[in-house]
Design a protein around this motif. Structure first.
Motif, short mmCIF file in Angstrom:
data_model
loop_
_atom_site.label_atom_id
_atom_site.label_comp_id
_atom_site.label_asym_id
_atom_site.label_seq_id
_atom_site.Cartn_x
_atom_site.Cartn_y
_atom_site.Cartn_z
N ASP A 49 4.04 6.26 9.77
CA ASP A 49 3.47 5.89 8.34
C ASP A 49 2.24 5.74 8.40
O ASP A 49 1.42 4.96 9.15
CB ASP A 49 4.38 4.61 7.90
N LYS A 95 0.85 -1.24 -0.06
CA LYS A 95 0.11 0.05 0.22
C LYS A 95 0.90 1.18 -0.12
O LYS A 95 1.88 1.39 0.69
CB LYS A 95 -0.69 -0.01 1.19
N CYS A 154 1.66 10.04 -2.62
CA CYS A 154 0.95 9.33 -3.37
C CYS A 154 0.31 10.24 -4.43
O CYS A 154 -0.22 9.80 -5.51
CB CYS A 154 0.04 8.47 -2.77
N SER A 205 -1.26 5.29 5.67
CA SER A 205 -1.74 4.94 4.30
C SER A 205 -2.21 6.25 3.64
O SER A 205 -2.95 7.13 4.33
CB SER A 205 -2.81 3.83 4.33
N CYS A 206 -1.97 6.39 2.41
CA CYS A 206 -2.24 7.61 1.53
C CYS A 206 -3.85 7.65 1.53
O CYS A 206 -4.66 8.49 1.56
CB CYS A 206 -1.99 7.13 0.09
N ALA A 207 -4.41 6.21 1.35
CA ALA A 207 -6.03 6.10 1.64
C ALA A 207 -6.70 6.79 2.90
O ALA A 207 -7.75 7.66 2.64
CB ALA A 207 -6.46 4.50 1.39
N SER A 208 -5.86 6.61 3.91
CA SER A 208 -6.62 7.20 5.03
C SER A 208 -6.56 8.76 5.36
O SER A 208 -7.27 9.38 5.57
CB SER A 208 -6.12 6.32 6.53
N SER A 230 2.15 4.93 1.13
CA SER A 230 2.04 5.25 2.56
C SER A 230 2.73 6.78 2.47
O SER A 230 3.46 6.98 1.62
CB SER A 230 2.59 4.32 3.47
#
Length: 107
Positions: free
Chosen positions: A15, A2, A101, A17-20, A4
């Motif tokens: 670190d 994933k 990201c 996650s980009c999604a979060s 990050s």
């Protein structure tokens, strides 16, 4: 693996996650807060002068940004000052922030 984003918070590097991070930034009010903090630290009253949001709602958004590691809070007596974390400011280019990201750009 994933994507990050390493965010240097007050205590240590984390670190995330980009999604979060993108999920937190998906809200227009939170994006507006981040944009206003590009110009430097601000108190809640200064942020609200620009955004004109219900104070309890603004507090909720600031908390979400803090929990995501994007914003720091510093107490100044009865008031609190909010700022973008230093690692985000280090990746700032004008009105844009490199999130690793993707790039978050404000016009």
């Amino acid at each position: 693996m994933k994507p990050s984003l390493s965010i240097l918070g007050q205590d240590s590097e984390v670190d995330v996650s980009c999604a979060s991070v993108l999920k937190v930034l998906a809200d227009e009010t939170r994006l507006a807060v981040v944009e206003s903090l590009l110009d430097g630290p601000k108190t809640v009253a200064e942020i609200n002068d620009v955004l004109e949001v219900e104070p309890t709602l603004l507090s909720h958004h600031l908390r979400a940004l803090r929990d995501a590691g994007l914003v720091t809070r510093e107490r100044q007596g009865r008031n609190a000052s909010y700022a973008l974390v230093s690692s985000l400011l280090a990746r700032r280019k004008g009105r844009a922030i490199d999130l690793g990201c993707c790039t978050l750009s404000f016009s």
